[in-house]
Scaffold this motif. Structure first.
Motif, PDB file in Angstrom:
ATOM      1  N   LEU A 227     -97.565  23.191  -7.024  1.00  0.00           N
ATOM      2  CA  LEU A 227     -96.475  24.168  -6.788  1.00  0.00           C
ATOM      3  C   LEU A 227     -96.840  24.827  -5.621  1.00  0.00           C
ATOM      4  CD1 LEU A 227     -94.172  24.680  -7.963  1.00  0.00           C
ATOM      5  CD2 LEU A 227     -94.676  26.090  -9.573  1.00  0.00           C
ATOM      6  N   VAL A 228     -95.023  25.191  -4.641  1.00  0.00           N
ATOM      7  CA  VAL A 228     -95.250  26.262  -3.646  1.00  0.00           C
ATOM      8  C   VAL A 228     -94.081  26.665  -4.010  1.00  0.00           C
ATOM      9  CG1 VAL A 228     -94.813  25.252  -2.135  1.00  0.00           C
ATOM     10  CG2 VAL A 228     -96.070  27.681  -1.186  1.00  0.00           C
ATOM     11  N   HIS A 229     -93.766  27.976  -4.332  1.00  0.00           N
ATOM     12  CA  HIS A 229     -92.432  28.865  -4.827  1.00  0.00           C
ATOM     13  C   HIS A 229     -92.276  29.802  -3.683  1.00  0.00           C
ATOM     14  CE1 HIS A 229     -89.109  30.371  -7.098  1.00  0.00           C
ATOM     15  NE2 HIS A 229     -90.466  31.218  -7.130  1.00  0.00           N
ATOM     16  N   ILE A 230     -91.080  30.134  -3.227  1.00  0.00           N
ATOM     17  CA  ILE A 230     -90.775  31.738  -3.340  1.00  0.00           C
ATOM     18  C   ILE A 230     -89.356  32.297  -2.276  1.00  0.00           C
ATOM     19  CG2 ILE A 230     -91.219  30.942  -0.635  1.00  0.00           C
ATOM     20  CD1 ILE A 230     -92.161  33.804   0.033  1.00  0.00           C
ATOM     21  N   GLY A 231     -89.011  32.834  -3.010  1.00  0.00           N
ATOM     22  CA  GLY A 231     -87.803  33.204  -3.968  1.00  0.00           C
ATOM     23  C   GLY A 231     -86.965  32.691  -5.041  1.00  0.00           C
ATOM     24  N   ASP A 232     -85.792  32.834  -5.424  1.00  0.00           N
ATOM     25  CA  ASP A 232     -84.987  31.891  -6.508  1.00  0.00           C
ATOM     26  C   ASP A 232     -85.023  30.281  -6.848  1.00  0.00           C
ATOM     27  OD1 ASP A 232     -83.088  32.602  -5.145  1.00  0.00           O
ATOM     28  OD2 ASP A 232     -81.898  33.696  -6.202  1.00  0.00           O
ATOM     29  N   SER A 233     -84.963  29.651  -6.081  1.00  0.00           N
ATOM     30  CA  SER A 233     -84.981  28.686  -6.265  1.00  0.00           C
ATOM     31  C   SER A 233     -86.027  28.460  -7.982  1.00  0.00           C
ATOM     32  CB  SER A 233     -84.635  27.487  -5.050  1.00  0.00           C
ATOM     33  OG  SER A 233     -84.458  27.386  -4.227  1.00  0.00           O
ATOM     34  N   ARG A 234     -85.562  27.160  -8.448  1.00  0.00           N
ATOM     35  CA  ARG A 234     -86.742  27.005 -10.007  1.00  0.00           C
ATOM     36  C   ARG A 234     -87.120  25.788  -9.532  1.00  0.00           C
ATOM     37  NH1 ARG A 234     -83.607  30.360 -14.314  1.00  0.00           N
ATOM     38  NH2 ARG A 234     -83.703  32.064 -13.681  1.00  0.00           N
ATOM     39  N   ALA A 235     -88.237  25.762 -10.404  1.00  0.00           N
ATOM     40  CA  ALA A 235     -89.063  24.291 -10.918  1.00  0.00           C
ATOM     41  C   ALA A 235     -89.261  24.210 -12.195  1.00  0.00           C
ATOM     42  CB  ALA A 235     -90.230  23.815 -10.478  1.00  0.00           C
ATOM     43  N   TYR A 236     -88.151  23.552 -13.370  1.00  0.00           N
ATOM     44  CA  TYR A 236     -88.256  23.130 -14.430  1.00  0.00           C
ATOM     45  C   TYR A 236     -89.230  21.889 -14.606  1.00  0.00           C
ATOM     46  CZ  TYR A 236     -84.521  26.160 -15.187  1.00  0.00           C
ATOM     47  OH  TYR A 236     -83.724  27.739 -14.980  1.00  0.00           O
ATOM     48  N   LEU A 237     -90.349  21.893 -16.270  1.00  0.00           N
ATOM     49  CA  LEU A 237     -90.654  20.884 -16.743  1.00  0.00           C
ATOM     50  C   LEU A 237     -90.049  20.470 -17.890  1.00  0.00           C
ATOM     51  CD1 LEU A 237     -92.972  18.825 -16.845  1.00  0.00           C
ATOM     52  CD2 LEU A 237     -94.074  20.634 -17.511  1.00  0.00           C
ATOM     53  N   LEU A 238     -89.698  18.872 -18.096  1.00  0.00           N
ATOM     54  CA  LEU A 238     -89.185  18.502 -19.305  1.00  0.00           C
ATOM     55  C   LEU A 238     -90.669  17.643 -19.857  1.00  0.00           C
ATOM     56  CD1 LEU A 238     -86.925  18.042 -21.125  1.00  0.00           C
ATOM     57  CD2 LEU A 238     -85.775  15.640 -20.337  1.00  0.00           C
ATOM     58  N   ARG A 239     -90.965  18.247 -21.422  1.00  0.00           N
ATOM     59  CA  ARG A 239     -92.056  17.185 -21.714  1.00  0.00           C
ATOM     60  C   ARG A 239     -91.927  17.637 -23.052  1.00  0.00           C
ATOM     61  NH1 ARG A 239     -98.088  19.446 -19.569  1.00  0.00           N
ATOM     62  NH2 ARG A 239     -97.600  17.719 -17.949  1.00  0.00           N
ATOM     63  N   ASP A 240     -91.337  16.650 -23.712  1.00  0.00           N
ATOM     64  CA  ASP A 240     -91.615  16.130 -25.094  1.00  0.00           C
ATOM     65  C   ASP A 240     -90.317  16.931 -25.677  1.00  0.00           C
ATOM     66  OD1 ASP A 240     -94.403  14.609 -25.232  1.00  0.00           O
ATOM     67  OD2 ASP A 240     -95.976  16.613 -25.186  1.00  0.00           O
ATOM     68  N   GLY A 241     -89.656  16.685 -24.748  1.00  0.00           N
ATOM     69  CA  GLY A 241     -88.634  17.332 -25.356  1.00  0.00           C
ATOM     70  C   GLY A 241     -87.807  18.768 -24.884  1.00  0.00           C
ATOM     71  N   GLU A 242     -89.227  18.969 -25.066  1.00  0.00           N
ATOM     72  CA  GLU A 242     -88.758  21.050 -24.770  1.00  0.00           C
ATOM     73  C   GLU A 242     -88.837  20.968 -22.792  1.00  0.00           C
ATOM     74  OE1 GLU A 242     -88.931  22.988 -27.203  1.00  0.00           O
ATOM     75  OE2 GLU A 242     -88.775  21.546 -28.160  1.00  0.00           O
ATOM     76  N   LEU A 243     -87.867  21.659 -23.095  1.00  0.00           N
ATOM     77  CA  LEU A 243     -88.070  22.732 -21.363  1.00  0.00           C
ATOM     78  C   LEU A 243     -88.452  24.010 -20.652  1.00  0.00           C
ATOM     79  CD1 LEU A 243     -86.589  22.026 -18.109  1.00  0.00           C
ATOM     80  CD2 LEU A 243     -84.372  23.586 -19.548  1.00  0.00           C
TER      81      LEU A 243
END
Length: 363
Positions: A227-243
């Motif tokens: 993962l590379v990230h800068i700013g306020d866009s986002r990345a989410y992970l849904l795993r086993d029904g949990e976000l």
């Protein structure tokens, strides 16, 4: 006024005489009196409080420049000094989390042979889709969304050349979608590519801080996602029904939340919630966050601009991601949810599912 020799003051404050001499030179803790003939330093008993504060902060590992700022704040408003310490420790924890992830990766990388347990994850692949929409209010779309076999990316441009800036940033990373990326060097490869994206944005911005873009991207190695990230866009992970939110917004309001000056609820409606602390711009370079994530079959990843996260609650995002719909159906449902909520901004989404590959299933 009661005076203490440097030796007595060092013992009482738990600072060494050598440290006290250094803090005198740095104007951090001046002695109350210096003997004009011998140059010997004497301290007032009233200075013990500051000296002990300095000693405690040094034990935290706080840099001297930050200690000076905390001490100046403490003289005016102890509660402001406490907030500064809280904010400093939040930064340390964030940096430690990144180093912890890297250490875990290196341990695994160095102890797993070419035919070891890590081999199984190479039989995974991504199924993905990307969609970007202007929204209901903005006259043009300054977002860029991209999804490929190895690269997923969202960039949210701003300023008079925001659209070219976001496009240039993603284009600079797209070279990573053409060649297989070795897991061992993925962070270095990704960091180099981001430097290229930064230069591409700088060329578009022509030196202006008013033009730039956020960038959130995931690079697939066949066994992990970097993962590379800068700013306020986002990345989410849904795993086993949990976000899970796996990025940290580089915004003024998020820093205020980290410092305890705002609640998350107050931040959501703050008038300066879109004010960025870091982005790719035409000005000074800013360090992005870089992390590694182990992938599991059944994981679903979402990358999005704040046109989604700013108007659609996480509960609704989780509900849409948890549906059995395909990545393409899901990205369109997410964009529609943002537009139904008023669509005040451009909205871009990338959804990717981690699945067992057809090749792996036949082995």
């Amino acid at each position: 006024m009661a005076m203490l020799t440097i030796g007595a003051f060092a013992k009482a404050s738990r600072l060494s005489p050598k440290a006290l001499r250094l803090y005198d030179e740095l104007d951090l803790l001046r002695p109350a009196r210096v003997d004009p003939d011998t140059g010997y330093r004497y301290y007032a008993a009233a200075q013990l409080e500051r000296a002990r504060l300095v000693a405690w902060l040094r034990r935290l590992g706080m840099p001297l420049a930050e200690i000076r700022r905390v001490c100046l704040l403490h003289d005016r408003d102890p509660s402001a000094a406490a907030r500064e310490i809280r904010a400093s420790w939040a930064r340390v924890e964030a940096e430690t989390a990144v180093r912890r992830d890297l250490a875990a990766f290196l341990v695994d990388h160095l102890t797993t042979g070419p035919d070891g347990p890590g081999k199984d994850t190479a039989m995974l692949e991504l199924r993905y889709s990307a969609h970007s929409d202007t929204g209901r209010v903005r006259p043009a779309n300054q977002d860029t969304a991209y999804a490929g076999a190895r690269l997923l990316a969202v960039a949210d441009g701003f300023g008079p050349a925001g659209a070219p800036a976001s496009s240039a940033a993603v284009k600079a990373l797209r070279v990573l979608d053409t060649d297989e990326v070795p897991a061992g060097g993925v962070l270095d490869i990704l960091e180099d590519a981001v430097r290229g994206a930064e230069q591409a944005v700088r060329d578009v911005a022509d030196g202006s801080d008013d033009v730039g873009t956020t960038l959130t991207a995931l690079l697939w190695t066949g066994s992990r996602l970097a993962l590379v990230h800068i700013g306020d866009s986002r990345a989410y992970l849904l795993r086993d029904g949990e976000l899970f939110l796996i990025t940290h917004d580089h915004t003024m309001v998020q820093s205020m939340v980290d410092e305890g000056r705002l609640t998350p609820e107050e931040a959501a409606s703050h008038p300066e919630r879109a004010l960025l602390l870091k982005a790719l711009t035409g000005g000074s370079p800013a360090a992005p966050d870089l992390r590694l994530h182990d992938a599991r079959p059944g994981d679903r990843y979402l990358l999005c601009s704040d046109g989604l996260s700013g108007v659609v609650p996480d509960t609704r995002v989780r509900q849409l991601l948890a549906s059995p719909a395909s990545p393409d159906e899901t990205v369109r449902a997410l964009v529609e949810a943002a537009n139904t909520a008023g669509g005040p901004d451009n909205v871009s989404c990338v959804v990717a599912d981690v699945v067992e590959s057809a090749v792996g299933a036949g082995v």
